[in-house]
Design an enzyme around this catalytic site. Structure first.
Site, PDB file in Angstrom:
ATOM      1  CG  ASP A  30      -2.069   0.953   1.109  1.00 15.72           C
ATOM      2  OD1 ASP A  30      -3.223   0.498   1.059  1.00 15.72           O
ATOM      3  OD2 ASP A  30      -1.818   2.182   1.070  1.00 15.72           O
ATOM      4  CG  ASN A  87     -12.147  -0.837   3.724  1.00 15.98           C
ATOM      5  OD1 ASN A  87     -12.565  -1.241   4.799  1.00 15.98           O
ATOM      6  ND2 ASN A  87     -10.980  -0.229   3.602  1.00 15.98           N
ATOM      7  CD  GLN A  94     -14.578  -0.656  -2.765  1.00 11.34           C
ATOM      8  OE1 GLN A  94     -15.757  -0.882  -2.470  1.00 11.34           O
ATOM      9  NE2 GLN A  94     -13.941  -1.297  -3.721  1.00 11.34           N
ATOM     10  CB  VAL A  96      -9.180   1.777  -5.056  1.00 15.16           C
ATOM     11  CG1 VAL A  96      -8.847   1.243  -6.451  1.00 15.16           C
ATOM     12  CG2 VAL A  96      -8.165   2.832  -4.633  1.00 15.16           C
ATOM     13  CG  HIS A 100      -8.605  -3.138  -2.518  1.00 15.21           C
ATOM     14  ND1 HIS A 100      -9.563  -2.445  -3.233  1.00 15.21           N
ATOM     15  CD2 HIS A 100      -8.436  -2.447  -1.376  1.00 15.21           C
ATOM     16  CE1 HIS A 100      -9.937  -1.384  -2.552  1.00 15.21           C
ATOM     17  NE2 HIS A 100      -9.275  -1.361  -1.409  1.00 15.21           N
ATOM     18  CB  ILE A 101      -7.832  -8.904   0.436  1.00 17.41           C
ATOM     19  CG1 ILE A 101      -9.036  -9.573  -0.252  1.00 17.41           C
ATOM     20  CG2 ILE A 101      -7.713  -9.360   1.893  1.00 17.41           C
ATOM     21  CD1 ILE A 101      -8.910 -11.089  -0.379  1.00 17.41           C
ATOM     22  CG  HIS A 102      -6.767  -3.044   2.994  1.00 20.04           C
ATOM     23  ND1 HIS A 102      -6.011  -1.898   2.846  1.00 20.04           N
ATOM     24  CD2 HIS A 102      -7.968  -2.782   2.423  1.00 20.04           C
ATOM     25  CE1 HIS A 102      -6.741  -0.975   2.215  1.00 20.04           C
ATOM     26  NE2 HIS A 102      -7.930  -1.485   1.951  1.00 20.04           N
TER      27      HIS A 102
HETATM   28  P1  5GP Z   1      -9.649   1.267   0.203  1.00 18.34           P
HETATM   29  O1  5GP Z   1      -9.761   2.526   0.992  1.00 18.34           O
HETATM   30  O2  5GP Z   1     -10.325   1.393  -1.153  1.00 18.34           O
HETATM   31  O3  5GP Z   1     -10.074   0.031   0.940  1.00 18.34           O
HETATM   32  O4  5GP Z   1      -8.106   1.046  -0.033  1.00 18.34           O
HETATM   33  C1  5GP Z   1      -7.411   1.589  -1.109  1.00 18.34           C
HETATM   34  C2  5GP Z   1      -5.957   1.583  -0.716  1.00 18.34           C
HETATM   35  O5  5GP Z   1      -5.206   1.805  -1.885  1.00 18.34           O
HETATM   36  C3  5GP Z   1      -5.563   2.666   0.291  1.00 18.34           C
HETATM   37  O6  5GP Z   1      -5.044   2.050   1.465  1.00 18.34           O
HETATM   38  C4  5GP Z   1      -4.522   3.493  -0.454  1.00 18.34           C
HETATM   39  O7  5GP Z   1      -3.453   3.910   0.371  1.00 18.34           O
HETATM   40  C5  5GP Z   1      -4.068   2.529  -1.542  1.00 18.34           C
HETATM   41  N1  5GP Z   1      -3.638   3.200  -2.758  1.00 18.34           N
HETATM   42  C6  5GP Z   1      -4.279   4.211  -3.412  1.00 18.34           C
HETATM   43  N2  5GP Z   1      -3.609   4.550  -4.519  1.00 18.34           N
HETATM   44  C7  5GP Z   1      -2.512   3.741  -4.567  1.00 18.34           C
HETATM   45  C8  5GP Z   1      -1.441   3.625  -5.497  1.00 18.34           C
HETATM   46  O8  5GP Z   1      -1.332   4.332  -6.513  1.00 18.34           O
HETATM   47  N3  5GP Z   1      -0.494   2.683  -5.222  1.00 18.34           N
HETATM   48  C9  5GP Z   1      -0.562   1.878  -4.128  1.00 18.34           C
HETATM   49  N4  5GP Z   1       0.414   0.992  -3.955  1.00 18.34           N
HETATM   50  N5  5GP Z   1      -1.567   1.960  -3.238  1.00 18.34           N
HETATM   51  C10 5GP Z   1      -2.539   2.881  -3.463  1.00 18.34           C
END
Ligand code: 5GP
Length: 114
Positions: A30, A87, A94, A96, A100-102
């Site tokens: 991340d 998320n 969420q 993105v 995706h799984i963190h």
């Molecule tokens: P969400 O909030 O959708 O569950 O998680 C999206 C995650 O993607 C966030 O933790 C954010 O830091 C990560 N993220 C967003 N843009 C990028 C990127 O360009 N590269 C990487 N490696 N992570 C990203």
């Protein structure tokens, strides 16, 4: 259709610190980690979120779940423990719109999260 951010990362059009990839999924660090280890495990198929998955995706979701353990072991956090987060949508935080799984570990975490 426009590729999602994570499709562009999976296709290496956007650089990332990739820790695992196969024909079905990729895993990369991340960009804004919330713990010493913070990996995003992403299917190459651009499912919007877990609520968008159907029975057709059963094998893919099973594959991802098994990769969680493999990646945690490779990152050295399987023994100490870790958190997986999926998320979904606005209330789920969420940002993105590509499933995706963190995989988050390397420090102690509280429950419930804030
Ligand atoms: P969400 O909030 O959708 O569950 O998680 C999206 C995650 O993607 C966030 O933790 C954010 O830091 C990560 N993220 C967003 N843009 C990028 C990127 O360009 N590269 C990487 N490696 N992570 C990203």
């Amino acid at each position: 259709m426009e590729k999602t951010l994570f499709q562009k990362i999976a296709d290496k059009e956007i650089p990332s610190d990739m820790v695992y990839e196969d024909e079905h999924c990729v895993a990369f660090r991340d960009i804004s980690p919330s713990a010493p280890v913070h990996i995003l495990l992403v299917p190459r198929k651009p499912l919007r979120d877990i609520a968008s998955a159907t029975a057709e995706d059963a094998a893919l979701l099973s594959h991802l779940m098994l990769k969680v353990g493999d990646i945690a072991r490779a990152q050295g956090i399987a023994e100490s423990g870790f958190r997986t987060v999926l998320n979904t949508g606005e209330d789920g935080g969420q940002t993105v719109p590509h499933l995706h799984i963190h995989i988050i570990g390397g420090r102690s975490m509280q429950w419930p999260p804030g």
